[in-house]
Design an enzyme around this catalytic site. Structure first.
Site, PDB file in Angstrom:
ATOM      1  N   THR A 150       0.817  -1.220   0.000  1.00  0.00           N
ATOM      2  CA  THR A 150       0.000   0.000   0.000  1.00  0.00           C
ATOM      3  C   THR A 150       0.847   1.266   0.000  1.00  0.00           C
ATOM      4  OG1 THR A 150      -1.845  -1.079   1.081  1.00  0.00           O
ATOM      5  CG2 THR A 150      -1.678   1.283   1.402  1.00  0.00           C
ATOM      6  N   THR A 210       1.481  -4.126   4.397  1.00  0.00           N
ATOM      7  CA  THR A 210       1.326  -4.418   5.830  1.00  0.00           C
ATOM      8  C   THR A 210       0.747  -5.803   6.103  1.00  0.00           C
ATOM      9  OG1 THR A 210      -0.887  -3.457   5.907  1.00  0.00           O
ATOM     10  CG2 THR A 210       0.969  -1.974   6.361  1.00  0.00           C
ATOM     11  N   ASP A 211       0.145  -6.423   5.073  1.00  0.00           N
ATOM     12  CA  ASP A 211      -0.561  -7.696   5.323  1.00  0.00           C
ATOM     13  C   ASP A 211       0.341  -8.769   5.931  1.00  0.00           C
ATOM     14  OD1 ASP A 211      -2.893  -6.626   4.373  1.00  0.00           O
ATOM     15  OD2 ASP A 211      -2.835  -7.632   2.428  1.00  0.00           O
ATOM     16  N   SER A 230       2.098  -7.616  -0.512  1.00  0.00           N
ATOM     17  CA  SER A 230       2.967  -8.373   0.395  1.00  0.00           C
ATOM     18  C   SER A 230       2.539  -9.831   0.536  1.00  0.00           C
ATOM     19  CB  SER A 230       3.037  -7.705   1.763  1.00  0.00           C
ATOM     20  OG  SER A 230       1.824  -7.848   2.463  1.00  0.00           O
TER      21      SER A 230
HETATM   22  N1  ASP Z   1      -2.543  -5.498   0.409  1.00  0.00           N
HETATM   23  C1  ASP Z   1      -1.504  -4.648   0.923  1.00  0.00           C
HETATM   24  C2  ASP Z   1      -0.237  -5.473   1.057  1.00  0.00           C
HETATM   25  O1  ASP Z   1       0.488  -5.524   0.114  1.00  0.00           O
HETATM   26  C3  ASP Z   1      -1.941  -4.065   2.215  1.00  0.00           C
HETATM   27  C4  ASP Z   1      -1.019  -3.046   2.782  1.00  0.00           C
HETATM   28  O2  ASP Z   1       0.075  -2.778   2.343  1.00  0.00           O
HETATM   29  O3  ASP Z   1      -1.441  -2.437   3.795  1.00  0.00           O
HETATM   30  O4  ASP Z   1       0.022  -6.051   2.083  1.00  0.00           O
END
Ligand code: ASP
Length: 341
Positions: free
Chosen positions: A12, A92-93, A60
């Site tokens: 993100t 963050t995932d 991620s």
């Molecule tokens: N879907 C995103 C990721 O790549 C979510 C994020 O980065 O907060 O993990």
């Protein structure tokens, strides 16, 4: 000025949208590299001399342990060339898993700080720039040298071994429920609330093409144990079981677990998301005393996701069941034992 290397992996924090052929906006996808992320935060120039590496450009959830073994090798090369700290930006995932993998893979006292964003750069109040600045401020702070990988989000500092993502969208999604946050950042100054011992285990010789699959299952009410029986048949190198409470399963699940645990390492974690697995409290069949007595390995304070990372890397480093048990014991020693006996 200290030198910090910023590695971007996507997520993100790096995601923007582009209109499709018909001019309609689709969802955001990772598009910004490390150089663009750094350029968007001019205040970084007052904190460190930065070098940037666009290492991956993916959500991620598409990262693998192979990517992290390769990333750890590149981070080690940068440290050898005199970089004093590293910041990794990513989705963050999976930060709770990737940061712990880096904790186990990167040797030496210099800091690896992982950060991301809950709100992408197209949204009002996007948190990526503030998180990146805070992460670099933590990466140049000497106070935590040697304590291991760190996650910085929302002006809080978390130890990789404890932190979990606990919310789908809030900027305050990251929590360390067992230990509490390790510290915070105020007016650009990182503050650490306690001293954290280094992890007792590191895997610096893992080959990225030899990482066995490890299954993660959660105990559920009325569990019929059918999936546990499949784990060995499907060729997994080990199992992490997120059991009830302090480490309990229904009594009728025990034979399947014992059978599997005689062939591959089976690690007993808790599905609660906080605290340690117990060792000597409950005496019923399927409770922690029974399961540990049958050879299951206690995850201790590691949750299921982190236990799976440790088990995967231990197996990749060639550990057998006793060596895996020892790796879990060593990591758990890194919370200082405060008892007198
Ligand atoms: N879907 C995103 C990721 O790549 C979510 C994020 O980065 O907060 O993990």
């Amino acid at each position: 000025m200290p030198r910090v290397a910023v590695f971007s992996l996507g997520g993100t924090i790096a995601s923007t949208s582009t209109p499709d052929e018909r001019g309609a906006a689709g969802g955001v996808t990772p598009r910004l590299g490390a150089g663009q992320l750094v350029e968007a935060v001019p205040q970084l120039r007052d904190v460190a001399e930065l070098e940037t590496v666009s290492f991956r450009q993916i959500p991620s959830g598409d990262l693998t342990l192979r990517d992290l073994v390769d990333l750890a090798a590149e981070i080690t090369r940068r440290f050898d060339r005199g970089v004093s700290g590293v910041v990794v930006t990513q989705g963050t995932d999976t930060i709770e898993e990737t940061s712990f993998a880096l904790d186990l893979l990167v040797r030496g006292p210099r800091p690896v700080v992982v950060t991301g964003a809950m709100r992408n750069p197209t949204l009002p109040g996007s948190d990526g720039p503030a998180n990146l600045l805070a992460a670099v401020q933590v990466a140049v702070a000497p106070a935590h040298a040697g304590s291991g990988a760190i996650v910085v989000m929302n002006d809080e500092i978390h130890a990789a071994r404890f932190v979990r993502k606990t919310h789908t969208s809030s900027p305050a999604a990251f929590r360390s429920s067992t230990a509490g946050p390790w510290g915070w950042i105020v007016e650009g100054r990182p503050r650490f609330a306690f001293r954290l011992p280094a992890l007792g285990t590191r895997f610096s010789s893992v080959c990225s093409d030899r990482i066995p699959a490890v299954a993660l299952l959660t105990s559920t009410l009325g569990d019929d144990a059918r999936l546990i029986a499949q784990v060995g048949k499907l060729g997994y190198g080990g199992l992490v079981l997120e059991a009830f409470g302090g480490g309990h399963v229904p009594a009728h699940v025990v034979p399947a677990l014992q059978d599997l645990g005689e062939r591959v390492p089976v690690v007993l974690a808790s599905r609660t998301g906080g605290g340690e697995t117990l060792q000597k409290t409950y005496g019923s069949p399927g409770a922690e005393r029974d399961l540990l007595g049958r050879g299951l390995i206690a995850a201790g304070f590691l949750d299921g996701l982190k236990a799976r990372i440790l088990l995967s890397l231990a197996l990749a480093a060639g550990a057998d069941i006793p060596a895996v048990r020892e790796a879990f014991r060593q990591v758990n020693m890194s919370a200082v034992d405060g008892s007198c006996t």
